[in-house]
Design an enzyme around this catalytic site. Structure first.
Site, short mmCIF file in Angstrom:
data_model
loop_
_atom_site.label_atom_id
_atom_site.label_comp_id
_atom_site.label_asym_id
_atom_site.label_seq_id
_atom_site.Cartn_x
_atom_site.Cartn_y
_atom_site.Cartn_z
N SER A 144 0.84 -1.20 0.00
CA SER A 144 0.00 0.00 0.00
C SER A 144 0.88 1.24 0.00
CB SER A 144 -0.89 0.02 1.25
OG SER A 144 -1.57 1.26 1.37
N TYR A 157 -2.21 0.43 10.44
CA TYR A 157 -2.12 -0.16 9.10
C TYR A 157 -0.78 0.10 8.41
CZ TYR A 157 -3.80 -1.19 4.31
OH TYR A 157 -3.97 -1.68 3.04
#
Length: 259
Positions: A144, A157
């Site tokens: 990501s 995250y």
């Protein structure tokens, strides 16, 4: 159809929806046989049947929780038996966990690390013996932009995604001389079901959608197929000299300063 993955056998996690589903479909279109792994078979069984009918490829729906090594090993074993081996692994399964650090529970922290980091490692450990035996294997981890740039309010995250990029680089170097390539992709805002659900949860979904688009240089969000085509390139022999590398797919957003 260009047959870029002809005679290849691929295992894709998180194949039930979004980016994972797009990758599985594209790989089958490019002549790969595919094992579709997800935590439930609701969507993967339908997708497997569609692939078999539309592309005449072998397609197997596998159920496993990627955080459970014993389940992963069983699923990988079933996929290897059904397809005759695994040449390509795409780790796409993941979850969003965004919390304030002081309010984050130990359970949420552990779940974030287990799914987004331990899960890919479990899959890699399971497919590596077969790949090393053939001295051939391509692994693509879906990381990501959170693994490159820190967005306030997104903890923990980014910690897991930084770790996944580190795992990619470390193992990519470790096994390069034995015929294994390991790369990762870092998507930005991609219009997956999870992204649509997040927008729908906002106080003014359309206003938030416009705001997100306006801060992207290309003035639009990405589509799952655009990530899938990058995974296809990395998984193919066209990318045979690309290893231990991460490719950012975010429309250029991470290159621009924002207030």
């Amino acid at each position: 159809m260009s047959e870029r993955l002809k005679q290849k056998r691929a295992l894709i996690t998180g194949a039930g929806s979004g980016i994972g589903s797009a990758i599985a479909t594209l790989f089958a279109r490019e002549e790969a046989d595919v094992a579709l792994l997800d935590i439930s078979s609701d969507n993967t069984e339908k997708l497997a049947a569609q692939i078999q009918t539309q592309y005449q490829r072998r397609a197997l729906a596998c159920v496993a929780d990627v955080t459970r090594p014993e389940q992963v090993q069983r699923a990988v074993g079933a996929a290897e038996q059904a397809l005759g081996g695994i040449d390509i692994l795409v780790n796409c399964a993941g979850i969003n966990v965004f919390r304030d650090a002081l309010e984050l529970s130990q359970e949420d922290w552990q779940r974030c690390m287990d799914v987004n980091l331990q899960g890919p490692y479990n899959l890699i450990r399971s497919v590596l013996p077969g790949m090393l035996g053939r001295e051939y294997g391509n692994i693509v981890n879906i990381a990501s932009v959170h693994g490159h740039k820190i967005i306030p309010g997104a903890f923990p995250y980014p910690v897991a995604k930084h770790g996944l990029i580190g795992l990619t680089r470390s193992l990519g170097v470790e096994y390069a001389s034995r015929g294994i390539r390991i790369n990762s992709i870092s998507p930005g805002l991609i219009m997956t079901p999870a992204a649509e659900a997040w927008l729908a949860s906002c106080p003014d979904p359309e206003a938030e959608r416009r705001r997100q688009q306006e801060i992207l240089p290309c003035r639009r969000a990405g589509e799952p197929d655009e990530v899938a085509y990058t995974a296809l390139f990395l998984a193919s022999d066209e990318a045979r000299f690309i290893n231990a590398t991460d490719i950012v797919i975010d429309g250029g957003r991470s290159q621009v300063y924002h207030e």
